[in-house]
Design a protein around this motif. Structure first.
Motif, PDB file in Angstrom:
ATOM      1  N   ARG A   1       0.817  -1.185   0.000  1.00 53.05           N
ATOM      2  CA  ARG A   1       0.000   0.000   0.000  1.00 53.05           C
ATOM      3  C   ARG A   1       0.860   1.247   0.000  1.00 53.05           C
ATOM      4  N   LYS A   2       2.021   1.183   0.585  1.00 51.68           N
ATOM      5  CA  LYS A   2       2.947   2.327   0.589  1.00 51.68           C
ATOM      6  C   LYS A   2       2.267   3.600   1.097  1.00 51.68           C
ATOM      7  N   GLY A   3       1.468   3.450   2.198  1.00 53.15           N
ATOM      8  CA  GLY A   3       0.835   4.613   2.807  1.00 53.15           C
ATOM      9  C   GLY A   3      -0.402   5.117   2.090  1.00 53.15           C
ATOM     10  N   GLN A   4      -0.834   4.444   1.033  1.00 51.20           N
ATOM     11  CA  GLN A   4      -2.002   4.866   0.283  1.00 51.20           C
ATOM     12  C   GLN A   4      -3.261   4.221   0.837  1.00 51.20           C
ATOM     13  N   ASN A   5      -4.344   4.977   0.858  1.00 52.49           N
ATOM     14  CA  ASN A   5      -5.635   4.420   1.253  1.00 52.49           C
ATOM     15  C   ASN A   5      -6.185   3.581   0.118  1.00 52.49           C
ATOM     16  N   MET A   6      -6.861   2.504   0.479  1.00 54.18           N
ATOM     17  CA  MET A   6      -7.510   1.649  -0.519  1.00 54.18           C
ATOM     18  C   MET A   6      -8.968   1.500  -0.142  1.00 54.18           C
ATOM     19  N   GLU A   7      -9.801   1.447  -1.135  1.00 53.22           N
ATOM     20  CA  GLU A   7     -11.203   1.181  -0.901  1.00 53.22           C
ATOM     21  C   GLU A   7     -11.488  -0.226  -1.378  1.00 53.22           C
ATOM     22  N   LEU A   8     -12.013  -1.038  -0.474  1.00 55.73           N
ATOM     23  CA  LEU A   8     -12.348  -2.414  -0.812  1.00 55.73           C
ATOM     24  C   LEU A   8     -13.826  -2.641  -0.558  1.00 55.73           C
ATOM     25  N   ARG A   9     -14.433  -3.408  -1.403  1.00 54.00           N
ATOM     26  CA  ARG A   9     -15.831  -3.788  -1.207  1.00 54.00           C
ATOM     27  C   ARG A   9     -15.863  -5.246  -0.792  1.00 54.00           C
ATOM     28  N   VAL A  10     -16.556  -5.472   0.304  1.00 48.09           N
ATOM     29  CA  VAL A  10     -16.648  -6.819   0.843  1.00 48.09           C
ATOM     30  C   VAL A  10     -18.123  -7.140   1.057  1.00 48.09           C
ATOM     31  N   LYS A  11     -18.542  -8.266   0.538  1.00 47.22           N
ATOM     32  CA  LYS A  11     -19.916  -8.693   0.729  1.00 47.22           C
ATOM     33  C   LYS A  11     -20.003  -9.456   2.052  1.00 47.22           C
ATOM     34  N   LEU A  12     -20.848  -8.983   2.958  1.00 45.68           N
ATOM     35  CA  LEU A  12     -21.036  -9.628   4.240  1.00 45.68           C
ATOM     36  C   LEU A  12     -22.201 -10.595   4.162  1.00 45.68           C
ATOM     37  N   ILE A  13     -22.070 -11.681   4.888  1.00 43.37           N
ATOM     38  CA  ILE A  13     -23.162 -12.646   4.959  1.00 43.37           C
ATOM     39  C   ILE A  13     -23.534 -12.844   6.423  1.00 43.37           C
ATOM     40  N   ALA A  14     -24.737 -13.323   6.641  1.00 37.77           N
ATOM     41  CA  ALA A  14     -25.189 -13.615   8.000  1.00 37.77           C
ATOM     42  C   ALA A  14     -24.381 -14.783   8.556  1.00 37.77           C
ATOM     43  N   PRO A  15     -24.196 -14.812   9.861  1.00 35.42           N
ATOM     44  CA  PRO A  15     -23.475 -15.947  10.447  1.00 35.42           C
ATOM     45  C   PRO A  15     -24.235 -17.245  10.173  1.00 35.42           C
ATOM     46  N   PRO A  16     -23.520 -18.319   9.938  1.00 38.57           N
ATOM     47  CA  PRO A  16     -24.190 -19.578   9.608  1.00 38.57           C
ATOM     48  C   PRO A  16     -24.914 -20.192  10.797  1.00 38.57           C
ATOM     49  N   GLU A  17     -25.963 -20.901  10.492  1.00 39.16           N
ATOM     50  CA  GLU A  17     -26.718 -21.618  11.511  1.00 39.16           C
ATOM     51  C   GLU A  17     -26.372 -23.101  11.402  1.00 39.16           C
ATOM     52  N   ILE A  18     -25.112 -23.377  11.657  1.00 39.87           N
ATOM     53  CA  ILE A  18     -24.596 -24.748  11.616  1.00 39.87           C
ATOM     54  C   ILE A  18     -23.913 -24.998  12.950  1.00 39.87           C
ATOM     55  N   PRO A  19     -24.414 -25.912  13.761  1.00 43.80           N
ATOM     56  CA  PRO A  19     -25.515 -26.829  13.506  1.00 43.80           C
ATOM     57  C   PRO A  19     -26.863 -26.111  13.591  1.00 43.80           C
ATOM     58  N   PRO A  20     -27.908 -26.715  13.030  1.00 44.54           N
ATOM     59  CA  PRO A  20     -29.244 -26.123  13.154  1.00 44.54           C
ATOM     60  C   PRO A  20     -29.615 -25.960  14.632  1.00 44.54           C
ATOM     61  N   ARG A  21     -30.371 -24.921  14.948  1.00 45.96           N
ATOM     62  CA  ARG A  21     -30.651 -24.622  16.359  1.00 45.96           C
ATOM     63  C   ARG A  21     -31.522 -25.658  17.061  1.00 45.96           C
ATOM     64  N   GLU A  22     -32.394 -26.358  16.368  1.00 48.15           N
ATOM     65  CA  GLU A  22     -33.247 -27.389  16.972  1.00 48.15           C
ATOM     66  C   GLU A  22     -33.897 -26.896  18.269  1.00 48.15           C
ATOM     67  N   LYS A  23     -34.505 -25.723  18.218  1.00 44.86           N
ATOM     68  CA  LYS A  23     -35.139 -25.122  19.392  1.00 44.86           C
ATOM     69  C   LYS A  23     -36.188 -26.072  19.961  1.00 44.86           C
ATOM     70  N   THR A  24     -36.024 -26.430  21.244  1.00 44.08           N
ATOM     71  CA  THR A  24     -36.870 -27.432  21.888  1.00 44.08           C
ATOM     72  C   THR A  24     -37.187 -27.000  23.311  1.00 44.08           C
ATOM     73  N   THR A  25     -38.436 -27.179  23.726  1.00 41.08           N
ATOM     74  CA  THR A  25     -38.805 -26.956  25.119  1.00 41.08           C
ATOM     75  C   THR A  25     -38.814 -28.310  25.807  1.00 41.08           C
ATOM     76  N   ILE A  26     -38.040 -28.414  26.874  1.00 38.58           N
ATOM     77  CA  ILE A  26     -37.901 -29.668  27.610  1.00 38.58           C
ATOM     78  C   ILE A  26     -39.128 -29.854  28.498  1.00 38.58           C
ATOM     79  N   ASP A  27     -39.658 -31.078  28.511  1.00 42.84           N
ATOM     80  CA  ASP A  27     -40.773 -31.381  29.396  1.00 42.84           C
ATOM     81  C   ASP A  27     -40.475 -32.679  30.128  1.00 42.84           C
ATOM     82  N   GLY A  28     -41.401 -33.126  30.918  1.00 41.73           N
ATOM     83  CA  GLY A  28     -41.221 -34.376  31.631  1.00 41.73           C
ATOM     84  C   GLY A  28     -40.795 -34.156  33.069  1.00 41.73           C
TER      85      GLY A  28
END
Length: 120
Positions: A1-28
């Motif tokens: 870069r030698k002291g020069q500013n650079m403009e970069l474009r970055v595509k952001l994505i949502a954080p992955p849902e791995i493993p799947p959340r498997e939302k469960t209410t425990i009973d019993g």
């Protein structure tokens, strides 16, 4: 870069849902009855503001007046073990909660510390 500013474009994505959340209410008849749990993934960690948890099972809600609330479990607790069965995913917790027991040993992580609750 030698002291020069650079403009970069970055595509952001949502954080992955791995493993799947498997939302469960425990009973019993177990100490987690009334707790809603889900697998921790990057998406769940971001939603709940978790900084150091990368995997496991988190309590995302506790029904008022339920067994889980009465023994002191709280939203944000990470379930590490139930009766010395290590919990890595929701299916592990559901299976362990179905095993009849005279007493229960619940190990959770709260605020970076492991706590063990003994419940008769």
């Amino acid at each position: 870069r030698k002291g020069q500013n650079m403009e970069l474009r970055v595509k952001l994505i949502a954080p992955p849902e791995i493993p799947p959340r498997e939302k469960t209410t425990i009973d019993g008849n177990n100490p987690l009855a009334g707790a809603t749990v889900e697998n921790i993934s990057p998406a769940v960690a971001e939603e709940l503001g978790l900084r150091n948890a990368e995997s496991g099972v988190i309590i995302s809600a506790v029904k008022e007046g339920a067994v889980a609330a009465n023994i002191g479990l709280q939203k944000g607790d990470i379930v590490l073990a139930l009766n010395q069965t290590k919990i890595g995913k929701v299916a592990d917790l559901v299976a362990a909660a179905k095993i009849p027991a005279r007493g229960w040993r619940v190990t959770i992580e709260r605020g970076g510390s492991a706590l063990t609750l003994m419940v008769n």
